[in-house]
Design an enzyme around this catalytic site. Structure first.
Site, PDB file in Angstrom:
ATOM      1  N   HIS A 115    -105.399  12.893 -42.880  1.00 52.08           N
ATOM      2  CA  HIS A 115    -105.986  12.008 -41.874  1.00 52.08           C
ATOM      3  C   HIS A 115    -106.236  10.602 -42.413  1.00 52.08           C
ATOM      4  CE1 HIS A 115    -107.416  11.298 -37.960  1.00 52.08           C
ATOM      5  NE2 HIS A 115    -108.125  12.388 -37.778  1.00 52.08           N
ATOM      6  N   ARG A 116    -106.111  10.391 -43.719  1.00 49.29           N
ATOM      7  CA  ARG A 116    -106.184   9.025 -44.246  1.00 49.29           C
ATOM      8  C   ARG A 116    -104.945   8.230 -43.841  1.00 49.29           C
ATOM      9  NH1 ARG A 116    -106.601  10.098 -50.528  1.00 49.29           N
ATOM     10  NH2 ARG A 116    -104.827  11.386 -49.887  1.00 49.29           N
TER      11      ARG A 116
END
Length: 459
Positions: A430-431
């Site tokens: 999700h980064r």
């Protein structure tokens, strides 16, 4: 002069290796580049060539020992004039690590360009000191090459006896059951003895071995057959996999999203291809089509084909796809990759996947094939599993799990029909990837599987 050979870094910065078997003994004469040992890293089984011609003075570790990179492995007396019976020798440079003398310490070297010969001209022939143990060299060194593991009628105390090919857990089981692996018929790929082979042999020979040995009753304290637990050392692939998964889980924030897809059209296409003479031998399966769909989707959604560079403070997007394919092997889970998979057709991907899996199960995957992947696929459907939440390979932004394809009642053209359905599970970092980006990527893969003809329209 005594030359001490240190265990080199065999690739990818692995810190240690387990000695599978020695192919020489103390006092043996060895030739330059002769294979002297097989070692098992967390990624592959590797043959170690001799960096010197001489006589083996000391083996600094025994089979089964774990040796740190940079630690002494073997010492040679190189002042002895040695003639070794070498039936075939290739003078091309080979990947032979450097060594250090007893008088001078040096760090481990990366695999280099080969050891320098200490004398010129071909070796003279002389009868071997130990028959059958000094062997010709295959200079394709530092590649996984398991040897034949079929039973050999060799007495247990014969000096030249080689240990049969098996994994550490299988060797531990054989020791626990009192089974001599040299007598066990191997059924695994490339002659690897499996757990089932050992158990079958133990069951078939239990009365004879009991009458012959008459052992005392085992107890949990001594780890006997009736012990309630079995302790297996955490080594090799299992140790590497555990460390990588923990590092991934606690470094990259994982998100997993699911999509259930009607893949009837794709399965019908594969059935037609299997009936055509041109593609009959290719054995193209659903995994190859999914691989092609993923490569096409990564072109449209490069966020999933990227890595997070913490040190540089950058997101690195790749303009190529090194597609990792998870493979279950006797040594544990491996994820070798197909280089430049985005340039391949579905037929070529099918061949590459088949070759990759066969090589991995045979224990011959090169260390370089286990690093550098940019996106991975794991096919849990082959085990009858509908879906899962795969963990990212460290350094990759996404991994797709393919579930089992099963007939289910499904809405089709306004009515309920029995259709071929599967579930896809996408885990992403999700980064690097927002929820919307991950969802659009997965939806696009699903659309290509729902209607494979759409792939023809994509450039």
């Amino acid at each position: 002069m005594i030359e001490r050979f240190l265990l080199p870094d065999l690739g990818e910065g692995l810190p240690e290796a387990e000695i599978v078997q020695w192919l020489v003994e103390e006092g043996d004469a060895v030739a330059l580049n002769q294979t002297i040992a097989e070692v098992e890293t967390a990624k592959a089984i590797v043959e170690i060539p001799s960096p010197h011609a001489g006589v083996v003075r000391t083996l600094h570790a025994a089979a089964g020992d774990v040796v740190d990179v940079g630690a002494p492995l073997i010492s040679f007396d190189v002042d002895v004039d040695v003639d070794v019976d070498v039936e075939e020798r290739v003078e091309a440079p080979i990947a032979a690590p450097a060594a250090a003398s007893d008088d001078e310490e040096s760090g481990p070297n990366l695999v280099g360009y080969g050891a320098a010969a200490r004398r010129s001209g071909p070796p003279r022939r002389r009868p071997r000191t130990h028959a059958g143990r000094t062997r010709a060299v295959d200079t394709a060194v530092l590649e996984a090459a398991p040897h034949d593991a079929r039973p050999r009628p060799v007495p247990a105390d014969e000096p030249g006896r080689e240990r049969p090919r098996s994994t550490p857990p299988v060797r531990a089981l054989a020791k626990q059951l009192g089974v001599d692996l040299a007598l066990v018929e191997a059924s695994g790929v490339a002659g690897v003895i499996t757990r089932g082979d050992v158990e079958a042999y133990a069951t078939a020979t239990a009365p004879a071995r009991t009458a012959e040995a008459q052992p005392s009753a085992p107890s949990p304290a001594d780890g006997g057959v009736d012990a309630r637990t079995t302790r297996i050392p955490i080594r090799g692939v299992r140790k590497h996999t555990a460390e990588a998964m923990v590092r991934s889980a606690f470094t990259a924030p994982h998100v997993t999203t699911f999509l259930t897809v009607d893949v009837t059209e794709t399965m019908d296409l594969l059935t037609r291809l299997r009936e055509e003479r041109e593609y009959r031998e290719e054995r193209i399966g659903i995994l190859a089509v999914v691989a092609k769909a993923v490569c096409l989707a990564l072109q449209r959604h490069p966020e999933l084909n990227a890595r997070w560079d913490q040190d540089a403070g950058e997101i690195v997007q790749h303009h190529y796809v090194n597609l990792g394919i998870a493979a279950a092997t006797p040594r544990g889970l491996l994820v070798p990759h197909i280089a430049d998979a985005d340039r391949m057709s579905a037929v070529a991907l099918s061949r590459a996947i088949r070759d990759l899996a066969d090589t991995a199960r045979a224990g011959r995957t090169a260390p370089g094939a286990l690093a550098g992947g940019t996106f991975s696929i794991t096919n849990v459907g082959v085990f009858g599993i509908d879906a899962g939440t795969p963990i990212l390979n460290p350094g990759e932004a996404g991994i797709l799990a393919l579930g089992a394809v099963q007939p289910r009642p499904w809405e089709h053209r306004g009515a309920v029909a029995l259709r071929q359905v599967t579930t896809l599970a996408l885990s992403f970092d999700h980064r690097l990837v927002d929820g919307e980006q991950g969802a659009r990527f997965l939806a696009f893969v699903g659309e290509l599987l729902r209607d494979p003809a759409r792939a023809l329209l994509l450039g």
